[in-house]
Design a protein around this motif. Structure first.
Motif, mmCIF file in Angstrom:
data_model
loop_
_atom_site.group_PDB
_atom_site.id
_atom_site.type_symbol
_atom_site.label_atom_id
_atom_site.label_comp_id
_atom_site.label_asym_id
_atom_site.label_seq_id
_atom_site.Cartn_x
_atom_site.Cartn_y
_atom_site.Cartn_z
ATOM 1 N N THR A 205 0.848 -1.031 0.078
ATOM 2 C CA THR A 205 -0.223 -0.141 -0.003
ATOM 3 C C THR A 205 0.950 1.157 0.067
ATOM 4 O O THR A 205 0.458 2.090 -0.795
ATOM 5 C CB THR A 205 -0.966 -0.145 1.328
ATOM 6 N N VAL B 292 -4.878 0.744 6.074
ATOM 7 C CA VAL B 292 -4.938 0.435 4.785
ATOM 8 C C VAL B 292 -6.259 -0.107 4.379
ATOM 9 O O VAL B 292 -6.502 0.296 3.145
ATOM 10 C CB VAL B 292 -4.239 -0.943 4.933
ATOM 11 N N ILE C 17 -7.787 1.800 0.748
ATOM 12 C CA ILE C 17 -8.388 1.243 -0.260
ATOM 13 C C ILE C 17 -10.005 1.530 -0.357
ATOM 14 O O ILE C 17 -10.299 1.922 -1.626
ATOM 15 C CB ILE C 17 -8.225 -0.374 0.122
#
Length: 520
Positions: free
Chosen positions: A61, A90, A94
């Protein structure tokens, strides 16, 4: 507070959590805590695998994030979030990047720009004239027109309002004259004298056959207006909608508010500036002392851009075709040189162009004598901080007027963390003693100014829908500068001694909050 009012307040507080990104954040934090607890108590035999998988996900990431386009300040905040709370950081990153709604809005606005381009064509004679007058402003005009579709106009009268009550009085007068249509787009609408007076006129105009479209930001539904308020206005014959409705846990487009303030009457008169539709904006209700705000009224050719900017946003969630031609007005044939040049412009978080910041950079980078600024917030990225200091170090008088009584304590705490660096760099900072400055004004060298909705903070410069009016070689610029000087006379100059005397707790709070500045 009465007992009858308490449930309503609690309900609003709950709505603020559920119907915002706060709900998503709280949910993901719960997931983070649950996974940590589960790892410790139930997966202790596999903790090395879980830890390894988390590290790999983090690294992947972070690599993507570092190489992605975007402002470094936003990247730093995301990196801090991902390193501090890996699962939360994370997953939330996303979630933001995979938003279908964001891509839809981006594509829809791009299509609307193409639809309105035929009605936003630049007159080449105007560009030739501004090149002969000031080449730097011609470069800005070229950028705004060719890259973004906001042409430069002549033959436009400009009237500057140094206070909200003056703009309100003029707007009431112009609304009463409407014959064909009224378009209004505002960030905040709150019941009271100001909105009640305007609504009464809108209802009367509908009965006279005037088309009225009214649009306001969906955040008003949380604490200011009933959620079904548009349906109530539609019963009066007013075409009304909320832009970017607030929905629970669905989309991060809810972070991109419609912060614009536009009023267009018959395509002949347009208003823009920082003034919303609430009684504090006209000093009929006192919240943070005296409310200092500004606006401009345009009459003439440049109103056409405000019309198209409004229609672009109005049609963002529409499916039927718009007849743009019916809302155009003939341009003046005679040339009035004394009116100079006017460029109404807008900013969108989905076009990969930071229009508001580029206009501010332009003024700072091409000033010869001074740049005078009024802004309610001062939460700066590195580029703006560097540009302000560079202008001051080059001998340009850079003065910023800030509120003395803030509306958001946390934003003010962050703003103060920039004071020392700015003052040491030669920028002068003043605070408006009577109360709160909500104005968003840049004025420079007696010939250039911009008035609009764009604050000096991350939200205005990167996340919100905004609009402004760039003015060059118009006599109203003298009035803008006089207003700045009159406002300055009511201000206190912040000194380095005062900045250094702040308590340690105040400094720590400000520095910690500054880590999350891109979210403020």
């Amino acid at each position: 507070m009465s007992s009858q009012q308490e449930p309503s307040t609690a309900k609003k507080g709950l709505f603020r959590i559920v119907f915002s990104r706060t709900g998503i954040i709280l949910l993901l934090l719960v997931v983070q805590i649950a996974m940590m607890a589960g790892t410790v108590f139930y997966l202790h035999e596999y903790i090395h695998y879980v830890y390894g998988a988390t590290i790999i996900l983090q690294v992947v990431t972070l690599i993507y994030l570092i190489n992605a386009e975007g402002n470094p300040a936003f990247k730093m905040t995301w990196i801090l979030c991902i390193l501090a709370v890996p699962v939360f950081g994370v997953v939330f990153y996303i979630f933001v990047k995979m938003q279908v709604g964001t891509r839809y809005m981006q594509n829809r606005l791009a299509a609307l720009k193409i639809e309105t381009d035929p009605y936003m064509q630049q007159d080449p004679d105007v560009i030739d004239a501004i090149w002969a007058s000031k080449s730097a402003n011609a470069n800005l005009a070229y950028y705004l027109s060719n890259q973004l579709g906001f042409p430069t106009y002549r033959n436009t009268d400009v009237k500057y309002f140094p206070l909200g009550e003056y703009k309100f009085k003029a707007m009431i007068q112009e609304l009463r004259k409407a014959k064909k249509y009224i378009f209004m787009e505002y960030f905040i609408v709150e019941k009271g004298y100001m909105w009640g007076s305007i609504l009464q006129i809108l209802r009367e105009k509908v009965k006279e056959g005037v088309e009225v479209r009214f649009m306001y930001d969906g955040m008003c539904a949380i604490s200011m207006l009933p959620y079904r308020y548009p349906a109530r206005l539609r019963k009066y014959g007013i075409k009304c909608k909320m832009s970017n409705k607030v929905r629970p846990f669905l989309s991060t487009t809810q972070n991109n508010r419609d912060h614009r303030k536009i009023c267009v009457i018959d395509g002949k008169v347009g208003f823009a500036g920082g003034i919303n539709l609430g009684d504090e904006y006209i000093n009929r209700k006192v919240r943070f002392g005296h409310w200092k705000d500004t606006a401009v009224m345009l009459k003439g050719d440049a109103v056409q851009s405000l019309t198209m900017i409004f229609l672009q946003m109005w049609n963002a969630d529409e499916r039927k075709a718009e007849n743009y031609k019916r809302y155009l007005t003939p341009k003046r044939k005679e040339l009035r040189r004394e009116l100079g040049y006017v460029i109404p412009y807008a900013d969108s978080p989905f076009d990969n162009e930071n229009v508001g910041e580029e206009v501010y950079f332009h003024i700072l980078n091409h000033a010869k004598k001074y740049v005078h600024i009024m802004t309610p917030y001062l939460i700066l990225d590195n580029e703006m901080l560097t540009t302000l200091k560079r202008a001051a170090k080059s001998g340009i008088e850079v003065i910023i007027i800030m509120p003395h009584i803030p509306d958001k304590w946390y934003a003010f705490a962050v703003a103060k963390t920039y004071y020392r660096e700015l003052i040491e760099g030669g920028v002068q900072i003043y605070e408006y003693q009577p109360g709160f400055v909500h104005a968003k004004v840049f004025v420079s060298d007696d010939d250039t100014a911009t008035v609009g909705t764009i604050n000096l903070d991350f939200r205005s410069l990167y996340l919100h829908f905004e609009n402004g009016v760039f003015i060059y070689n118009n006599s109203e610029i003298d009035r803008i500068e006089r207003d700045f000087q009159q406002t300055l006379a009511k201000c206190h100059k912040v000194t380095l001694i005062e900045v250094r005397k702040r308590t340690m707790l105040t400094k720590i709070i400000g520095q910690v909050l500054r880590l999350f500045a891109p979210l403020m």
